[in-house]
Design a protein around this motif. Structure first.
Motif, PDB file in Angstrom:
ATOM      1  N   GLY A 114      15.686  80.272  12.865  1.00 50.17           N
ATOM      2  CA  GLY A 114      16.709  79.354  13.340  1.00 50.17           C
ATOM      3  C   GLY A 114      16.509  78.997  14.788  1.00 50.17           C
ATOM      4  N   GLY A 115      17.628  78.895  15.530  1.00 46.28           N
ATOM      5  CA  GLY A 115      17.582  78.446  16.906  1.00 46.28           C
ATOM      6  C   GLY A 115      16.766  79.343  17.811  1.00 46.28           C
ATOM      7  N   ILE A 116      16.799  80.651  17.594  1.00 46.94           N
ATOM      8  CA  ILE A 116      16.002  81.581  18.374  1.00 46.94           C
ATOM      9  C   ILE A 116      14.631  81.777  17.734  1.00 46.94           C
ATOM     10  N   GLY A 117      14.616  82.009  16.433  1.00 49.16           N
ATOM     11  CA  GLY A 117      13.382  82.342  15.736  1.00 49.16           C
ATOM     12  C   GLY A 117      12.314  81.268  15.804  1.00 49.16           C
TER      13      GLY A 117
ATOM     14  N   ASN B 245      19.539  70.263  16.913  1.00 47.89           N
ATOM     15  CA  ASN B 245      19.868  70.326  18.341  1.00 47.89           C
ATOM     16  C   ASN B 245      19.262  71.554  19.018  1.00 47.89           C
ATOM     17  N   ARG B 246      18.735  72.498  18.233  1.00 50.37           N
ATOM     18  CA  ARG B 246      18.286  73.759  18.815  1.00 50.37           C
ATOM     19  C   ARG B 246      17.081  74.381  18.116  1.00 50.37           C
ATOM     20  N   GLN B 247      16.706  73.906  16.960  1.00 57.97           N
ATOM     21  CA  GLN B 247      15.621  74.519  16.190  1.00 57.97           C
ATOM     22  C   GLN B 247      14.394  73.611  16.232  1.00 57.97           C
ATOM     23  N   ILE B 248      13.360  74.060  16.932  1.00 59.54           N
ATOM     24  CA  ILE B 248      12.203  73.191  17.157  1.00 59.54           C
ATOM     25  C   ILE B 248      11.269  73.168  15.956  1.00 59.54           C
ATOM     26  N   LEU B 249      10.425  72.139  15.946  1.00 63.60           N
ATOM     27  CA  LEU B 249       9.390  71.883  14.949  1.00 63.60           C
ATOM     28  C   LEU B 249       9.928  71.378  13.619  1.00 63.60           C
ATOM     29  N   TYR B 250      11.244  71.288  13.455  1.00 61.42           N
ATOM     30  CA  TYR B 250      11.824  70.624  12.302  1.00 61.42           C
ATOM     31  C   TYR B 250      12.165  69.184  12.677  1.00 61.42           C
ATOM     32  N   SER B 251      12.254  68.315  11.667  1.00 58.78           N
ATOM     33  CA  SER B 251      12.608  66.913  11.909  1.00 58.78           C
ATOM     34  C   SER B 251      13.536  66.430  10.803  1.00 58.78           C
ATOM     35  N   MET B 252      13.989  65.217  10.924  1.00 60.66           N
ATOM     36  CA  MET B 252      14.863  64.626   9.903  1.00 60.66           C
ATOM     37  C   MET B 252      14.177  64.592   8.538  1.00 60.66           C
TER      38      MET B 252
ATOM     39  N   ALA C   3      27.569  83.386  24.065  1.00 62.22           N
ATOM     40  CA  ALA C   3      26.759  84.148  25.024  1.00 62.22           C
ATOM     41  C   ALA C   3      25.501  84.715  24.386  1.00 62.22           C
ATOM     42  N   PRO C   4      24.377  84.697  25.108  1.00 59.70           N
ATOM     43  CA  PRO C   4      23.190  85.419  24.641  1.00 59.70           C
ATOM     44  C   PRO C   4      23.450  86.915  24.645  1.00 59.70           C
ATOM     45  N   MET C   5      22.875  87.615  23.685  1.00 63.25           N
ATOM     46  CA  MET C   5      22.885  89.070  23.706  1.00 63.25           C
ATOM     47  C   MET C   5      21.461  89.523  23.407  1.00 63.25           C
ATOM     48  N   ILE C   6      20.757  89.926  24.448  1.00 65.29           N
ATOM     49  CA  ILE C   6      19.337  90.232  24.358  1.00 65.29           C
ATOM     50  C   ILE C   6      19.136  91.732  24.475  1.00 65.29           C
TER      51      ILE C   6
ATOM     52  N   GLY D 269      21.308  74.219  22.505  1.00 64.90           N
ATOM     53  CA  GLY D 269      19.868  74.438  22.451  1.00 64.90           C
ATOM     54  C   GLY D 269      19.307  75.182  23.639  1.00 64.90           C
ATOM     55  N   VAL D 270      19.730  74.833  24.857  1.00 65.06           N
ATOM     56  CA  VAL D 270      19.158  75.468  26.048  1.00 65.06           C
ATOM     57  C   VAL D 270      19.448  76.966  26.080  1.00 65.06           C
ATOM     58  N   VAL D 271      20.560  77.381  25.477  1.00 64.38           N
ATOM     59  CA  VAL D 271      20.863  78.815  25.405  1.00 64.38           C
ATOM     60  C   VAL D 271      19.888  79.503  24.459  1.00 64.38           C
ATOM     61  N   MET D 272      19.582  78.837  23.333  1.00 66.27           N
ATOM     62  CA  MET D 272      18.615  79.397  22.394  1.00 66.27           C
ATOM     63  C   MET D 272      17.236  79.542  23.047  1.00 66.27           C
ATOM     64  N   TYR D 273      16.843  78.527  23.839  1.00 64.10           N
ATOM     65  CA  TYR D 273      15.543  78.591  24.503  1.00 64.10           C
ATOM     66  C   TYR D 273      15.487  79.778  25.457  1.00 64.10           C
TER      67      TYR D 273
END
Length: 370
Positions: free
Chosen positions: A67-70, A99-106, A189-192, A226-230
């Motif tokens: 997903g957004g992080i993975g 909005n947050r998961q890269i490499l996917y498209s419409m 919030a991120p939790m790392i 998205g920027v939080v996921m990045y």
């Protein structure tokens, strides 16, 4: 443009040439400047990191969640040149993911995330192997089966469901002697963290009481930026790089870090038992101990050769005040800074009335995260 050593000595003069050469400012004329790894190799060269590319190429990594992080973590592992990546996710691509998961498209809407991500990563870097599992993990036994499917050097966790999944992962990684790095979100919030090193550091369930009631999705749609996921993915990926290459100091051993990234408020919760020996979790079956010993021998005899050096990593203590001291009960539960939680027995003055998860949310609200 290249020059011979003789030309360089003549052009710069012997003293200047020696000065430059001693600082590694000359590189071989055969240096790769074109391949996908060329800039990576340049970075390693100028930071005197040695042949870390070889270590990365020999490190199979399991990524749980696409997903957004993975997706960002997977891309980072791909372009770092991690030799084999296995992706696990059961979900399909939706427009709201974009909005947050890269490499996917419409064009990918309705398709399986892990399969699409695998195809994109393989096209970006054909030098590595990318596998995928279109599968939801319903039990600890199923997770254990996936973990045993390869000689994984590291597991990267970016999912938090089902509710018991963190506990399953703790049990399996203790049993199979495999490190993991966790990164999720709590509300906005991120939790790392933590970075779990078998036998050397605290796992997730030593920070939080994990049960079916700890996390419950009541209703509504989760918020996500998205920027939080990045940000989360970058921290996980850097920690993975440190662990796999043995370079630098691990940041999330024995601690979980969260912050309000918009307002810049931070919470770093170290585990009070950092560096203490930890009991191993019992196996699923009677012969699990033999497999654990075999896995342990493989892991510590070269599969992740730097791992045994990480036991001495320390985490800065919080100020030694009654309010801010991280504390732990005799049952190995970590209390976050600013929160006191004890079991209701004759040795404690404050009964436990909420789960660790609820207390953590309360703490975040106090800091303005929710």
């Amino acid at each position: 443009e290249t020059r011979t050593e003789e030309e360089l000595r003549s052009g710069f003069g012997e003293q200047q040439f020696t000065f430059f050469a001693a600082r590694g400012l000359f590189v071989s004329g055969n240096t790769d400047t074109e391949s996908i790894y060329s800039r990576n190799q340049a970075y390693y060269y100028f930071n005197n990191m040695g042949n870390v590319q070889k270590k990365l190429s020999g490190s199979p990594v399991l990524i749980l969640g696409c997903g957004g992080i993975g997706t960002h973590v997977a891309w980072n592992m791909c372009v770092l040149g991690v030799g084999k990546i296995t992706l696990v996710d059961f979900d399909t691509v939706e427009e709201s993911n974009l909005n947050r998961q890269i490499l996917y498209s419409m064009d990918d809407i309705g398709k399986n995330k892990a399969e699409v991500l695998r195809e994109r990563l393989q096209r970006i870097n054909p030098n590595i192997t990318v596998n995928f599992l279109n599968r939801k993990i319903w039990s600890e036994e199923e997770l254990d089966e996936i973990v045993q499917s390869d000689r994984f050097s590291l597991i990267l966790k970016s999912l938090d469901s089902p509710a018991l999944f963190p506990l399953w992962l703790d049990h399996v990684c203790k049993r199979r002697r495999i490190p993991y790095i966790s990164g999720i979100t709590v509300s906005t919030a991120p939790m790392i963290g933590p970075t779990f090193l078998p036998g050397h550091s605290a796992d997730y369930s030593e920070f939080f009481e994990v049960n079916a009631q700890t996390y419950q999705h009541v209703s509504g749609v989760s918020q996500s930026l998205g920027v939080v996921m990045y940000h989360i993915a970058s921290e996980i990926s850097l920690e993975a790089f440190r662990l796999l290459t043995g370079k630098g100091s691990l940041k999330y051993v024995d601690c979980i870090y969260t912050e309000d990234v918009i307002n810049g408020k931070e919470i770093k919760a170290p585990h009070a038992g950092a560096g203490t020996p930890r009991p191993e979790h019992s196996g699923l079956d009677s012969d699990a101990a033999d497999r654990t010993d075999r896995r342990s021998d493989e892991l510590y005899s070269g599969h992740v050769p730097e791992l045994h050096h990480l036991s001495g990593i320390s985490v800065p203590d919080l100020p030694d005040t009654g309010k801010n001291r991280a504390r732990r009960t005799d049952k190995h539960h970590c209390i976050l800074p600013g929160i006191r939680r004890c079991h209701a027995d004759q040795n404690t003055a404050v009964p436990r009335t909420r789960s660790a998860g609820n207390l953590f949310y309360r703490h975040l609200r106090f800091y303005g995260v929710q």
